[in-house]
Design a protein around this motif. Structure first.
Motif, PDB file in Angstrom:
ATOM      1  N   SER A   1       0.934  -1.187  -0.074  1.00 49.29           N
ATOM      2  CA  SER A   1       0.038  -0.072  -0.066  1.00 49.29           C
ATOM      3  C   SER A   1       0.712   1.198   0.100  1.00 49.29           C
ATOM      4  O   SER A   1       0.418   2.310  -0.225  1.00 49.29           O
ATOM      5  N   GLY A   2       2.070   1.171   0.455  1.00 56.15           N
ATOM      6  CA  GLY A   2       3.073   2.354   0.646  1.00 56.15           C
ATOM      7  C   GLY A   2       2.987   3.037   1.984  1.00 56.15           C
ATOM      8  O   GLY A   2       3.659   3.961   2.261  1.00 56.15           O
ATOM      9  N   TYR A   3       2.176   2.212   3.038  1.00 54.01           N
ATOM     10  CA  TYR A   3       2.216   2.830   4.243  1.00 54.01           C
ATOM     11  C   TYR A   3       3.713   2.792   5.049  1.00 54.01           C
ATOM     12  O   TYR A   3       4.261   3.877   5.201  1.00 54.01           O
TER      13      TYR A   3
ATOM     14  N   GLY B   1       9.252  -5.029  -9.881  1.00 56.63           N
ATOM     15  CA  GLY B   1      10.179  -6.029  -9.873  1.00 56.63           C
ATOM     16  C   GLY B   1      10.320  -6.994  -9.031  1.00 56.63           C
ATOM     17  O   GLY B   1       9.589  -7.160  -7.996  1.00 56.63           O
ATOM     18  N   ASP B   2      11.342  -8.049  -9.325  1.00 56.38           N
ATOM     19  CA  ASP B   2      11.431  -8.816  -7.988  1.00 56.38           C
ATOM     20  C   ASP B   2      12.449  -8.309  -7.351  1.00 56.38           C
ATOM     21  O   ASP B   2      13.804  -8.170  -7.228  1.00 56.38           O
ATOM     22  N   GLY B   3      12.208  -7.938  -5.968  1.00 60.54           N
ATOM     23  CA  GLY B   3      13.005  -7.262  -5.013  1.00 60.54           C
ATOM     24  C   GLY B   3      13.960  -7.986  -4.346  1.00 60.54           C
ATOM     25  O   GLY B   3      14.863  -7.736  -3.536  1.00 60.54           O
TER      26      GLY B   3
ATOM     27  N   ALA C   1       9.171  -6.773   3.490  1.00 58.69           N
ATOM     28  CA  ALA C   1       7.898  -6.748   4.362  1.00 58.69           C
ATOM     29  C   ALA C   1       7.114  -7.992   3.623  1.00 58.69           C
ATOM     30  O   ALA C   1       5.785  -8.086   3.796  1.00 58.69           O
ATOM     31  N   ALA C   2       8.041  -9.027   3.484  1.00 61.35           N
ATOM     32  CA  ALA C   2       7.142 -10.380   3.098  1.00 61.35           C
ATOM     33  C   ALA C   2       8.027 -11.317   3.769  1.00 61.35           C
ATOM     34  O   ALA C   2       9.369 -11.032   3.584  1.00 61.35           O
ATOM     35  N   GLY C   3       7.608 -12.644   3.784  1.00 61.32           N
ATOM     36  CA  GLY C   3       8.132 -13.611   4.468  1.00 61.32           C
ATOM     37  C   GLY C   3       9.262 -14.418   3.539  1.00 61.32           C
ATOM     38  O   GLY C   3       8.932 -14.854   2.314  1.00 61.32           O
TER      39      GLY C   3
HETATM   40  N1  SAH Z   1       4.639  -2.684   3.926  1.00 61.80           N
HETATM   41  C1  SAH Z   1       3.228  -3.169   2.882  1.00 61.80           C
HETATM   42  C2  SAH Z   1       3.355  -4.558   3.122  1.00 61.80           C
HETATM   43  C3  SAH Z   1       2.488  -5.183   1.589  1.00 61.80           C
HETATM   44  S1  SAH Z   1       2.424  -6.929   1.628  1.00 61.80           S
HETATM   45  C4  SAH Z   1       1.914  -2.493   3.649  1.00 61.80           C
HETATM   46  O1  SAH Z   1       2.057  -2.368   4.807  1.00 61.80           O
HETATM   47  O2  SAH Z   1       1.370  -2.120   2.685  1.00 61.80           O
HETATM   48  C5  SAH Z   1       4.021  -7.301   1.045  1.00 61.80           C
HETATM   49  C6  SAH Z   1       4.355  -7.016  -0.508  1.00 61.80           C
HETATM   50  O3  SAH Z   1       5.305  -7.616  -0.785  1.00 61.80           O
HETATM   51  C7  SAH Z   1       3.015  -7.304  -1.219  1.00 61.80           C
HETATM   52  O4  SAH Z   1       2.458  -6.296  -1.834  1.00 61.80           O
HETATM   53  C8  SAH Z   1       3.718  -8.150  -2.383  1.00 61.80           C
HETATM   54  O5  SAH Z   1       3.122  -8.139  -3.556  1.00 61.80           O
HETATM   55  C9  SAH Z   1       5.158  -7.956  -2.087  1.00 61.80           C
HETATM   56  N2  SAH Z   1       6.162  -8.809  -2.616  1.00 61.80           N
HETATM   57  C10 SAH Z   1       6.324  -9.986  -2.529  1.00 61.80           C
HETATM   58  N3  SAH Z   1       7.221 -10.498  -2.787  1.00 61.80           N
HETATM   59  C11 SAH Z   1       8.088  -9.589  -3.572  1.00 61.80           C
HETATM   60  C12 SAH Z   1       9.110  -9.575  -4.274  1.00 61.80           C
HETATM   61  N4  SAH Z   1       9.954 -10.565  -4.641  1.00 61.80           N
HETATM   62  N5  SAH Z   1       9.781  -8.152  -4.794  1.00 61.80           N
HETATM   63  C13 SAH Z   1       8.649  -7.198  -4.522  1.00 61.80           C
HETATM   64  N6  SAH Z   1       7.547  -7.301  -3.800  1.00 61.80           N
HETATM   65  C14 SAH Z   1       7.437  -8.489  -3.324  1.00 61.80           C
END
Ligand code: SAH
Length: 207
Positions: A79-81, A123-125, A141-143
């Motif tokens: 979301s960008g938060y 892209g792929d972060g 921000a993702a597991g």
């Molecule tokens: N901090 C954000 C968290 C969003 S959920 C918030 O509070 O809104 C995690 C996000 O990681 C999702 O939008 C998902 O699409 C993204 N994501 C998952 N794997 C990714 C990757 N390899 N590269 C970039 N973004 C990724």
């Protein structure tokens, strides 16, 4: 939200608390969720992703130890938060989101709130953002299944990487501090349990 969910649970960095008091979380969720925007929970955004729980955002941000001059990489704009909080607390933020529609919406929200020290890329972060490295801080921000070494390589000496590591459903928050030029010379700390959506990509999970 800040008093009862964040300060009360032990987050004490006054700059983090002030940023969370300032940034309106409801702007980052759909209008139908406005009334829930200050609850202590993640909420759905588009594309089956979530805006993270405020307490976890605060905990992870505090763990980055930002003072104001840092260059920060964020993986998973969503979301960008979280991005807005980082933009308040550091000099510049580079954020990567794999889903283009989410990146576009986050960009518009951040523009609306006048955060111009943020660059967003689709892209792929899990590869990081090599051209802009080294970073003082990296937040994921993702597991992730493991700590992507390529991200540790993009940390400056003294830099901090905060990310959830574990299986697809539950993870442990980890802070890696890079101690020297040697990419293996790191300090690793565990900051507690959490549940994030999956990090999907080359050094994450398969979609
Ligand atoms: N901090 C954000 C968290 C969003 S959920 C918030 O509070 O809104 C995690 C996000 O990681 C999702 O939008 C998902 O699409 C993204 N994501 C998952 N794997 C990714 C990757 N390899 N590269 C970039 N973004 C990724």
């Amino acid at each position: 939200m800040v008093d009862s969910q964040i300060r009360a649970r032990g987050v004490s960095d006054s700059r983090v608390l002030a940023a969370m008091e300032k940034i309106p979380r409801h702007i980052f969720v759909d209008a139908g969720l406005t009334e829930q925007a200050y609850n202590d929970s993640p909420l759905p955004i588009d594309e089956r992703q979530t805006i993270s729980q405020p307490y976890i955002v605060a905990l992870m941000t505090e763990a980055l130890r930002l003072k104001g001059k840092e260059k920060v990489l964020e993986i998973g704009t969503g979301s960008g938060y979280q991005t807005a909080i980082l933009a308040e607390l550091a000099a510049s933020v580079f954020s990567i989101e794999r889903i283009a529609s989410l990146a576009g919406k986050a960009r518009r929200t951040l523009d609306y709130l006048n955060y111009y020290n943020v660059a967003i890329r689709v892209g792929d972060g899990t590869y990081g953002w090599r051209e802009e490295s080294p970073f003082d801080a990296i937040i994921v921000a993702a597991g992730a299944p493991d700590i992507p070494r390529i991200l540790v390589e993009q940390l400056d000496v003294g830099g901090r990487l905060v990310l959830p590591v574990g299986n697809r459903s539950t993870q442990e928050l980890i802070r890696i501090t890079r101690l020297s030029d040697d990419v293996n010379d790191v300090k690793k700390e565990q900051l507690g349990g959490c549940r994030f959506v999956n990090l999907i990509g080359e050094y994450g999970w398969e979609s």
